[in-house]
Design a protein around this motif. Structure first.
Motif, short mmCIF file in Angstrom:
data_model
loop_
_atom_site.label_atom_id
_atom_site.label_comp_id
_atom_site.label_asym_id
_atom_site.label_seq_id
_atom_site.Cartn_x
_atom_site.Cartn_y
_atom_site.Cartn_z
N ALA A 1 -9.77 1.69 5.81
CA ALA A 1 -10.18 2.10 4.46
C ALA A 1 -10.78 3.51 4.40
O ALA A 1 -11.41 3.88 3.42
N ARG B 1 -14.08 8.02 -2.69
CA ARG B 1 -14.35 7.19 -3.88
C ARG B 1 -15.56 6.28 -3.64
O ARG B 1 -16.43 6.15 -4.51
N ARG C 1 -9.48 6.38 3.95
CA ARG C 1 -8.98 7.25 2.87
C ARG C 1 -9.77 7.04 1.59
O ARG C 1 -9.78 7.88 0.70
N ASP C 2 -10.40 5.87 1.50
CA ASP C 2 -11.12 5.52 0.28
C ASP C 2 -12.57 6.03 0.30
O ASP C 2 -13.31 5.85 -0.66
N GLN D 1 0.82 -1.21 0.00
CA GLN D 1 0.00 0.00 0.00
C GLN D 1 0.85 1.25 0.00
O GLN D 1 1.69 1.42 0.86
N ASN E 1 -14.94 -1.31 0.82
CA ASN E 1 -13.50 -1.55 0.94
C ASN E 1 -13.26 -2.01 2.37
O ASN E 1 -13.42 -1.24 3.32
N ALA F 1 -16.96 0.58 4.86
CA ALA F 1 -15.52 0.90 4.91
C ALA F 1 -14.94 0.37 6.21
O ALA F 1 -15.38 0.76 7.30
#
Ligand code: 5AD
Ligand code: SF4
Length: 587
Positions: free
Chosen positions: A207, A213, A209-210, A76, A226, A203
């Motif tokens: 996760a 999206r 940060r995602d 990552q 995610n 999430a």
């Protein structure tokens, strides 16, 4: 053999990585049914439908499963906290919040409070607005807890209420999106999406940060998830947004995850492997909080005192720090890195007027240097949470806690000798697998022997995936668990009242938090041991400005003469306003 199995169990939980791609698969399958989804969930705004169709066709020609399998197995990369470039199937505009209003609701531990601030920090940077009014929210995110069955049941009940809100939503508004964040998302994964079709986003704790999206994908009417766990995510560069700007204290996350694998606990499976945040980034955050005038910082993590920052290579050959005497770990001894004593020392030097606390520690990691430091430093609170879980060595072994009752009691004595006046708190579980009446009596006797100032007591709740679920029998009937829990609570209260009554007649330093919840004429604050102290809001002298009469404000240190004590609260009257440094001679 045992520890190897533990490691394998953790790794198995990490191997859920590709699950994220499976969720992506389901996302692409949804796209294949996009005409269906638009008929079952028609959108009144044509523009919105057009945009979604456009989005769906881009998504259908977008990345393949292989693409996500690749990115899941690749190391990552640390993302910047600024808005990322959009993936090929989204435009930058779609990735942004476009003033959508987010309502965040937090359940569970302090770690979740901190995670909420991290999630919000990320969303704020993406152009979302925050609301505290559920009715005006466009996105509702629940930061969830899985530690006990009851915690999850609360979320399911809440989801049913939110379902009604989503169904009643006016067609003139953008559709309401609902997300499940944190431990429950990680534990149940797509089961949540299947069971509650109204959940749009999942999430896991690594996760966040995602989120921009995931929400952008959800905008098109698809579910998005995610639940990838990380080996190195600490959100070191994400400065949490403090929820209450007037707060006197803040939580600072220093590490995440847990490698201990206590047999009853779901945490290693929902929050993954233990990893520490670099010391430099922790110090930077503490300095910022001090500059903002905050007076108290609580260092946060699942096992704060197992802290080990191995990000700076030059410290990685350092000799390993000893465990507390009589304690063992379920994992192979780790070597090197900057340890908790170093961090605590550095953090406490940032601002001598800032109180430092930490939670939650494990009893195994209290070497003498940590105790010595707590004793020496005025601004490190003389308060230690020492989760025992049981007073029976037999049960402790079944829990794989790595210590016996005797080793634990010896540690309590050593702590009390090293830090006179220290305040102790603990966690206990009633009715663990195989717990007999005799084991229970041992726990009662430990509560009497240690006489904790604070306690957190729970009935055992079997969690799937844990070692206890696979290897042990949840054989204590529910009514017996509850009866034992009641007995523990009663004994704890009696002993805590006695322990707290030793403060009556003493003068204590209190950090003022604000008005008491029960009375508009009383103020409320906390003493060094983290006990609530209530006192009348009265004029007093300021020791640094003789002759000046002042009234206490949130964030002030005041000296309070204690006049009465219960198991949870102290009461008294205020003597003067002071500073932490000036007051150290009084307590
Ligand atoms: N059942 C009941 N209590 C639990 N805890 C952790 N797992 C369980 C469980 N399965 C308690 C422990 C821990 C605290 C955070 O929650 O006491 O220290
Ligand atoms: Fe759970 Fe705490 Fe044990 Fe880790 S140390 S497995 S978080 S109880």
């Amino acid at each position: 053999m045992h520890s190897l199995q533990c490691v394998l169990q953790v790794q198995r939980s990490l191997m859920w990585g590709p699950m994220a791609s499976v969720s992506w698969l389901s996302l692409r399958m949804c796209v294949a049914h996009s005409s269906l989804s638009s008929t079952t969930c028609p959108n009144p705004e044509r523009q919105e439908v057009g945009a979604r169709k456009d989005f769906s066709s881009r998504l259908a020609t977008g990345p393949t499963l292989q693409h996500f399998l690749r990115s899941a197995s690749a190391p990552q990369e640390k993302l910047s906290s600024e808005v990322e470039d959009p993936p090929p199937y989204l435009t930058m505009d779609e990735l942004l919040g476009r003033q959508r209003k987010v309502y965040l609701e937090t359940y569970g531990c302090q770690m979740n409070v901190n995670d909420t601030e991290i999630a919000w920090s990320i969303l704020q940077k993406s152009g979302y607005l925050r609301t505290s009014n559920l009715q005006e929210a466009d996105v509702i995110l629940l930061v969830t807890c899985s530690i006990r069955e009851k915690a999850e049941q609360t979320i399911w009940n809440r989801l049913h209420q939110l379902k009604a809100l989503k169904t009643r939503r006016l067609r003139s508004r953008v559709p309401l999106r609902i997300g499940i964040l944190g431990c429950m998302a990680e534990r149940l994964k797509e089961e949540i999406l299947n069971r509650e079709k109204m959940v749009d986003v999942l999430a896991g704790p690594d996760a966040y940060r995602d989120l921009p999206r995931l929400l952008a994908v959800a905008e098109s009417g698809q579910q998005a998830a995610n639940v990838l766990l990380s080996l190195d995510e600490t959100y070191a560069d994400v400065i949490p947004v403090q929820t209450s700007p007037s707060a006197t204290s803040a939580f600072v996350s220093i590490m995440r995850g847990c490698d201990n694998m206590c047999t009853y606990c779901i945490v290693p499976f929902t929050r993954g492997r233990e990893r520490s945040r670099p010391v430099a980034s922790i110090l930077e955050e503490v300095r910022k909080l001090s500059d903002q005038g905050l007076k108290e910082v609580t260092l946060l993590g699942q096992n704060v005192n197992s802290f080990r920052d191995d990000s700076e290579v030059q410290f990685n050959n350092a000799v390993s720090t000893n465990l507390s005497r009589g304690f063992t770990t379920n994992y192979k001894t780790k070597q090197g890195g900057l340890r908790f004593a170093h961090l605590l020392d550095q953090v406490s030097r940032v601002d001598p007027e800032m109180r430092i606390r930490f939670t939650s520690p494990h009893p195994k990691d209290f070497p003498d240097e940590v105790l010595q430091l707590i004793h020496e430093r005025d601004n490190i609170c003389k308060q230690i949470h020492l989760p025992a879980q049981s007073g029976s060595s037999r049960v402790l072994e079944a829990m794989r806690r790595g210590y016996s009752r005797e080793a634990y009691v010896e540690l309590v004595h050593r702590i009390r000798e090293s830090i006179p006046g220290v305040s102790l708190s603990s966690d206990f579980i009633a009715g663990f697998c195989g717990e007999t009446e005799e084991d229970h009596i041992q726990t009662v006797s430990l509560l009497r022997e240690v006489q904790y100032n604070m306690g957190f007591l729970f009935a055992y709740s079997m969690r799937q995936k844990t070692r206890a679920y696979h290897r042990l029998k949840d054989d204590v009937p529910e009514e017996v668990k509850l009866r034992r829990l009641e007995e523990l609570i009663t004994v704890f209260r009696e002993e805590a009242t006695k322990a707290n009554q030793t403060s009556v007649g003493c003068t204590q330093l209190v950090l003022v938090e604000g008005l008491s919840k029960r009375s508009a004429t009383d103020l409320c604050g906390r003493n060094d041991g983290n006990l609530k102290v209530i006192f009348p809001d009265a004029e007093m002298e300021d020791v640094n400005n003789p002759g000046l009469r002042v009234r206490a404000q949130p964030g002030d240190y005041v000296l309070v003469q204690i006049t009465s004590a219960s198991s949870q609260t102290l009461k008294g009257y205020v003597l003067c306003r002071t500073t932490l440094k000036d007051s150290s001679a009084y307590c």
